[in-house]
Design an enzyme around this catalytic site. Sequence first.
Site, PDB file in Angstrom:
ATOM      1  N   LYS A   3       2.456  -5.585   8.391  1.00  0.00           N
ATOM      2  CA  LYS A   3       3.049  -5.413   7.164  1.00  0.00           C
ATOM      3  C   LYS A   3       1.732  -5.365   6.205  1.00  0.00           C
ATOM      4  O   LYS A   3       0.845  -6.331   6.404  1.00  0.00           O
ATOM      5  CB  LYS A   3       3.758  -6.895   6.654  1.00  0.00           C
ATOM      6  CG  LYS A   3       4.258  -6.839   5.154  1.00  0.00           C
ATOM      7  CD  LYS A   3       5.231  -5.861   4.793  1.00  0.00           C
ATOM      8  CE  LYS A   3       5.616  -6.128   3.548  1.00  0.00           C
ATOM      9  NZ  LYS A   3       6.092  -4.697   2.928  1.00  0.00           N
ATOM     10  N   GLY A   4       1.759  -4.747   5.076  1.00  0.00           N
ATOM     11  CA  GLY A   4       0.720  -4.811   4.194  1.00  0.00           C
ATOM     12  C   GLY A   4       0.459  -6.140   3.384  1.00  0.00           C
ATOM     13  O   GLY A   4       1.367  -6.663   3.392  1.00  0.00           O
ATOM     14  N   ASN A  44      -3.397   1.480   2.539  1.00  0.00           N
ATOM     15  CA  ASN A  44      -2.199   2.053   1.639  1.00  0.00           C
ATOM     16  C   ASN A  44      -2.384   2.306   0.367  1.00  0.00           C
ATOM     17  O   ASN A  44      -2.592   1.560  -0.422  1.00  0.00           O
ATOM     18  CB  ASN A  44      -0.930   1.043   1.891  1.00  0.00           C
ATOM     19  CG  ASN A  44       0.335   1.182   1.204  1.00  0.00           C
ATOM     20  OD1 ASN A  44       0.344   2.397   0.842  1.00  0.00           O
ATOM     21  ND2 ASN A  44       1.090   0.141   1.301  1.00  0.00           N
ATOM     22  N   CYS A 101       2.053   2.918  -1.939  1.00  0.00           N
ATOM     23  CA  CYS A 101       3.341   2.264  -1.867  1.00  0.00           C
ATOM     24  C   CYS A 101       4.165   2.600  -3.410  1.00  0.00           C
ATOM     25  O   CYS A 101       3.310   2.482  -4.420  1.00  0.00           O
ATOM     26  CB  CYS A 101       2.983   1.033  -2.061  1.00  0.00           C
ATOM     27  SG  CYS A 101       4.652   0.084  -1.983  1.00  0.00           S
ATOM     28  N   ASN A 154       4.434   7.850   3.724  1.00  0.00           N
ATOM     29  CA  ASN A 154       5.008   6.480   3.242  1.00  0.00           C
ATOM     30  C   ASN A 154       6.450   7.026   2.800  1.00  0.00           C
ATOM     31  O   ASN A 154       6.731   8.275   2.692  1.00  0.00           O
ATOM     32  CB  ASN A 154       4.256   6.143   2.208  1.00  0.00           C
ATOM     33  CG  ASN A 154       4.348   4.642   1.962  1.00  0.00           C
ATOM     34  OD1 ASN A 154       5.384   4.090   1.786  1.00  0.00           O
ATOM     35  ND2 ASN A 154       3.266   3.765   1.824  1.00  0.00           N
TER      36      ASN A 154
END
Lengths: 316, 247
Positions: free
Chosen positions: A52-53, A133, A136, A199
């Site tokens: 998880k980010g 990332n 998002c 994403n």
Amino acid sequence: MVDRGNKNKKLEVRIGGLKLKNPVMTASGTAGYGAELAEFFDLSKLGAIVLKGISLVPWQGNPAPRITETRCGMINSIGLQNVGLDAFLREKLPFARQWDVPVIANILGTSATEYTRLASALEDAGVEGIELNVSCPNVKEGGIAFGLNLKSFAGLIRAVRKKVKNPVLIVKLSPGAPSIEEFSRAAEAEGADAISLINSIPAMAIDVNTRRPLIKNVIGGLSGPAIKPIAVRMVYQASKSVKTIPIIGMGGIITGEDAVEFMLAGATAVAVGTATFMDPMAALKVVEGIGSWMERQGIKSASHITGAMLSDIRRK
Amino acid sequence: MGFFAADGPLPEANPGQFFMLGVKNCGDDPLLKRPFCYFRKRGNTLEILYRIVGKMTSIMKGLRPGDEVEILGPLGNVYPVEEVFFECKKTEKTEKTKKTKNPLVIAGGTGIASVYPLLEGLPGRAFLFYGGRSKKDVLLSRELRAVSKKFIPATDDGSLGFKGTSVDAARDFLNGRAPDDFVLYACGPNGMLKAASALGVQGYIASEEKMACGIGVCLGCAVRTKDGYKRACKDGPVFKTGELLFD
Ligand SMILES: Cc1cc2nc3c(=O)[nH]c(=O)nc-3n(C[C@H](O)[C@H](O)[C@H](O)COP(=O)(O)OP(=O)(O)OC[C@H]3O[C@@H](n4cnc5c(N)ncnc54)[C@H](O)[C@@H]3O)c2cc1C
Ligand SMILES: Cc1cc2nc3c(=O)[nH]c(=O)nc-3n(C[C@H](O)[C@H](O)[C@H](O)COP(=O)(O)O)c2cc1C
Ligand code: FES
């Protein structure tokens, strides 16, 4: 280079300096920090686990409801709820590293400095890979700004690349990037070891009976089979644009054949996200599915699938 | 509402827990499994009590004996029952004093499915407050009367039992009684849980926040607590009163 013992070499693929037992990873944000899925299967059966980010400081996340199902997909606005770097290094990472599988951390910041600080700390902690990332859809102030502007995108990768040497550096493209081709080329030029995409796609849904949005944040990210054809197209474009770096494809993969489709389009590896919500064993089933497809097709190595789409349409 | 029964090798479940249930041969729509409370087990059959509200529950209604379903679980935590048997109080001077508490159970809508196995496990002990809009919405009256010490139904229109909500009925009942003699167990819609936790009775509340994975990996089922967001599926669904915050 990390070489992990593997009897079935057929499924092996490489992402930069990392050798994966098979092409299948978890998609960030769909496998927590590993502990929950480990209750269901042996994580070392996967190619890699992507966690998880995380951000420098803990993030609360968005208010509920955060999820809604739409036809063949789901919209989420989790808002990058995460424990923050310190707790991640102290509690989550040691746990995730106990399996014989490369661990890839996914990071998100609001400035290039935050990204570089995260990346350095993770390199020191010995993670095998770092996924940036920049895509998002659920947090206004971070990430996506880099994903949509070519100049700041390139600058970010340059800054992080300068800081980290050992971990494989993966850049997760935004499906909203003005040009997948240009962003892919820029990522490679600035030293990324791999590109991952896609994403979730900004989306929304309304309950027509109550006339209210189905998630509190109104707009969230669409994932699942509904986005697969778009994802396959973007993977194809990315793989046509880069010279040598590998592509990690994701978006709606449920079966081994879904994964093969991404690989034919040019992906070297794939990630399984929403499917894990449908079935905790989904990623493992994708590994098995790729294996049996290869058997049926008489293909000796998973790396031979990458980009092996035949472009002449043959009619029956 | 309907019953749903599944046969097969069934794991043991405890009161408060839930299952993720999916149907086969529906392709990707509905995509995700849906959470349903562990209601009860009869022999080799797992029973679920459900209300038809949308896609999955409509499909469930159309299933025939022999159709296959996928069940994941039991998941989540359990209603603690220690206080019903005794309470350990330790102050500076006194020794342990044991005091049993009476279960005060409040259910709204399908929340009755969640507390039903709890009632079965505490036969003849609980004061149960459960209701709906009207008499026809109050299910299982006979069974509920049999398993509780006192069952007080409540209906909005007064067609059965107390006129008002089940929380109103419980408040009325508590009038003149010591809240400390009771331990609360509540399950139902958020508004009901908020009202129930304001009654001043300590105990447990089960959340039914929407879920995607049910196993703690998506963070979709976040509920607000005094320690920040928690996952209804993995940290709950049962929380202590005072832990959950309501808007
Ligand atoms: C831990 C837990 C236990 C549950 N136990 C039971 C049970 O024992 N019996 C039962 O009938 N139901 C129970 N529910 C609710 C049940 O999961 C939903 O009714 C079901 O998912 C609806 O699926 P559907 O496809 O028919 O509806 P959908 O087509 O998905 O949705 C129809 C409507 O229902 C609403 N809805 C969907 N999920 C929920 C939810 N969790 N809470 C409130 N509204 C919702 C949607 O917003 C929409 O308006 C439980 C939920 C949770 C989280
Ligand atoms: C609930 C949820 C949370 C996610 N969290 C993250 C995250 O923290 N970081 C990230 O890079 N991607 C995140 N994603 C995106 C996924 O990693 C993936 O790119 C996307 O969901 C498409 O794949 P899928 O269709 O297989 O789910 C998340 C997706 C979902 C559904
Ligand atoms: S439903 Fe996914 S974390 Fe709770």
